[in-house]
Scaffold this active site. Structure first.
Site, PDB file in Angstrom:
ATOM      1  N   TYR A 284      40.432  49.469  43.811  1.00 35.06           N
ATOM      2  CA  TYR A 284      40.420  49.311  45.267  1.00 35.06           C
ATOM      3  C   TYR A 284      41.775  48.859  45.781  1.00 35.06           C
ATOM      4  CZ  TYR A 284      40.296  44.163  44.982  1.00 35.06           C
ATOM      5  OH  TYR A 284      40.621  42.851  44.752  1.00 35.06           O
TER       6      TYR A 284
ATOM      7  N   ARG B 199      50.400  51.399  44.320  1.00 36.31           N
ATOM      8  CA  ARG B 199      49.603  50.595  43.381  1.00 36.31           C
ATOM      9  C   ARG B 199      48.267  51.272  43.099  1.00 36.31           C
ATOM     10  NH1 ARG B 199      48.598  44.465  44.914  1.00 36.31           N
ATOM     11  NH2 ARG B 199      47.223  45.442  46.423  1.00 36.31           N
TER      12      ARG B 199
ATOM     13  N   ARG C 100      23.715  57.452  33.733  1.00 36.03           N
ATOM     14  CA  ARG C 100      24.323  56.255  33.156  1.00 36.03           C
ATOM     15  C   ARG C 100      24.597  56.424  31.665  1.00 36.03           C
ATOM     16  NH1 ARG C 100      23.458  51.467  30.721  1.00 36.03           N
ATOM     17  NH2 ARG C 100      24.680  49.687  31.463  1.00 36.03           N
TER      18      ARG C 100
ATOM     19  N   LYS D 133      44.003  46.929  39.700  1.00 36.44           N
ATOM     20  CA  LYS D 133      43.205  46.347  40.792  1.00 36.44           C
ATOM     21  C   LYS D 133      41.793  46.919  40.752  1.00 36.44           C
ATOM     22  CE  LYS D 133      43.830  44.934  45.635  1.00 36.44           C
ATOM     23  NZ  LYS D 133      43.546  43.526  45.438  1.00 36.44           N
TER      24      LYS D 133
ATOM     25  N   GLU E  64      47.428  33.087  38.674  1.00 35.07           N
ATOM     26  CA  GLU E  64      47.436  33.419  40.105  1.00 35.07           C
ATOM     27  C   GLU E  64      46.156  32.875  40.721  1.00 35.07           C
ATOM     28  OE1 GLU E  64      47.043  37.674  40.871  1.00 35.07           O
ATOM     29  OE2 GLU E  64      45.888  37.901  39.032  1.00 35.07           O
TER      30      GLU E  64
ATOM     31  N   LEU F 126      47.884  40.344  39.050  1.00 35.57           N
ATOM     32  CA  LEU F 126      48.030  41.516  39.911  1.00 35.57           C
ATOM     33  C   LEU F 126      49.393  41.410  40.605  1.00 35.57           C
ATOM     34  CD1 LEU F 126      46.475  44.006  41.144  1.00 35.57           C
ATOM     35  CD2 LEU F 126      46.243  42.555  43.161  1.00 35.57           C
TER      36      LEU F 126
HETATM   37  N1  PDD Z   1      43.494  40.447  47.036  1.00 30.49           N
HETATM   38  N2  PDD Z   1      46.007  38.523  43.121  1.00 30.49           N
HETATM   39  C1  PDD Z   1      44.733  38.925  43.207  1.00 30.49           C
HETATM   40  C2  PDD Z   1      43.802  38.640  42.067  1.00 30.49           C
HETATM   41  C3  PDD Z   1      44.291  39.639  44.345  1.00 30.49           C
HETATM   42  O1  PDD Z   1      43.016  40.051  44.434  1.00 30.49           O
HETATM   43  C4  PDD Z   1      45.206  39.880  45.400  1.00 30.49           C
HETATM   44  C5  PDD Z   1      44.807  40.639  46.631  1.00 30.49           C
HETATM   45  C6  PDD Z   1      46.529  39.418  45.267  1.00 30.49           C
HETATM   46  C7  PDD Z   1      47.565  39.668  46.314  1.00 30.49           C
HETATM   47  O2  PDD Z   1      47.877  41.044  46.390  1.00 30.49           O
HETATM   48  P1  PDD Z   1      48.433  41.686  47.748  1.00 30.49           P
HETATM   49  O3  PDD Z   1      49.656  40.933  48.104  1.00 30.49           O
HETATM   50  O4  PDD Z   1      48.704  43.095  47.371  1.00 30.49           O
HETATM   51  O5  PDD Z   1      47.352  41.531  48.781  1.00 30.49           O
HETATM   52  C8  PDD Z   1      46.899  38.757  44.113  1.00 30.49           C
HETATM   53  C9  PDD Z   1      42.990  41.234  48.123  1.00 30.49           C
HETATM   54  C10 PDD Z   1      43.576  40.846  49.438  1.00 30.49           C
HETATM   55  C11 PDD Z   1      41.472  41.168  48.091  1.00 30.49           C
HETATM   56  O6  PDD Z   1      40.931  41.297  46.995  1.00 30.49           O
HETATM   57  O7  PDD Z   1      40.835  41.019  49.125  1.00 30.49           O
END
Ligand code: PDD
Length: 292
Positions: free
Chosen positions: A33, A52, A100, A148, A180, A205
């Protein structure tokens, strides 16, 4: 704002939008996603999100549902149909629907869904002044956090633990180092002004906002070091902050109830926040009434 979703070629009212119960996104979280923001009706750092997404799909051998320019067209059409000015665009691609079976189905066609929901980014601009609280949680995710994927259960549990503790974010700790946040990247500012954030390897990520801030900070003369930092280093740091698409640069005032630095949003974080808001305005024309 009308709520229109995109599901596999059709623009439909959100309430009627549906995928198969045999979709591998539902069955196995076999899907990836992206989350992007539209401000002033324009997508911020959209090219970074598309790049990405393509990488995530390639890493999992999920076919691209359409080429990048077609995807771009669908996203813009969906924003227009929702008459969205300030909004979050959510995009998900699954390996598709199939009987499945754990192995890849031979002829599955990827499922593409997109939704849009209103999002008031000015809340984040105001949060710049107050900052946020963070708690730590054990890192429980798999070894490919650079992809992601929608298998976010450890992230969900960590975020919920943070909410229950009255904090905005949970920082995940693995072997003593902070990887993170549950949905954001983690940063510290050392006493000499050096910015430190975890390297963009398989353990985190690579946030699009993280990448944008590295670029802006370096251009502004900051020293940026991509290396792991420990909980002790975070506690002793001059400042700490988080970045993500929906939280551009929010100062961390405490970790596990212990103040970071002076226990308030620091001058470096505020400066970095101004750099990001400047970039947001440059790309989208959006400027919140108050920043910090
Ligand atoms: N989350 N780390 C993780 C685990 C994340 O899920 C996200 C983003 C980030 C920051 O990535 P970016 O700068 O590309 O938004 C770091 C999104 C916003 C979400 O899952 O809603």
């Amino acid at each position: 704002m009308p709520r229109i979703a995109y599901v596999d070629g059709a623009y439909v009212p959100l309430r009627e939008a549906a995928v198969s119960i045999e979709d591998r996104g539902l069955q196995f979280a076999d899907s990836v996603y992206e989350v992007a923001v539209a401000l002033n009706g324009r997508l911020f750092d959209w090219a970074g999100h598309l790049a990405r997404l393509r990488r995530s799909l390639a890493e999992l051998s999920i076919a691209e549902p359409m080429g990048p320019s077609a995807l771009d067209l669908v996203a813009r059409k969906l924003l227009a149909k929702n008459r969205a000015r300030e909004a979050i665009l959510y995009l998900q691609v699954t390996r598709g629907a199939a009987r499945r079976d754990h192995g890849f189905p031979p002829n599955a066609r990827p499922t593409l869904v997109m939704t849009v929901r209103p999002f008031d980014m000015s809340i984040r601009a105001r949060q710049q002044a107050t900052g946020i609280k963070v708690v730590t949680q054990p890192e429980q995710r798999w070894a490919r956090r650079d992809i992601k994927t929608t298998s976010l259960l450890p992230n969900v549990l960590a975020k919920q633990a943070a909410r229950q503790a009255g904090a905005f974010e949970a920082w995940m700790v693995e072997d003593g180092t902070i990887t993170e946040g549950a949905s954001t990247n983690a940063w510290i500012v050392e006493s000499d002004g050096t910015l430190v954030t975890h390297p963009a390897d398989h353990n985190i990520l690579a946030g699009v906002m993280r990448g944008t801030l590295i670029r802006l900070a370096c251009a502004d003369g900051f020293k940026v070091e991509e290396r792991a930092f420990s909980l002790q280093q975070a506690s002793a740091a001059a400042e700490a902050f988080i970045t993500s698409t929906t939280a551009p640069c929010l100062g961390v005032v405490s970790v596990n109830g212990r103040p970071v630095g002076k226990g308030a949003v620091g001058p470096v974080t505020l400066r970095l926040g101004r750099l990001l808001w400047g970039e947001i305005e440059r790309q989208t024309g959006y400027r919140p009434a108050t920043i910090g």
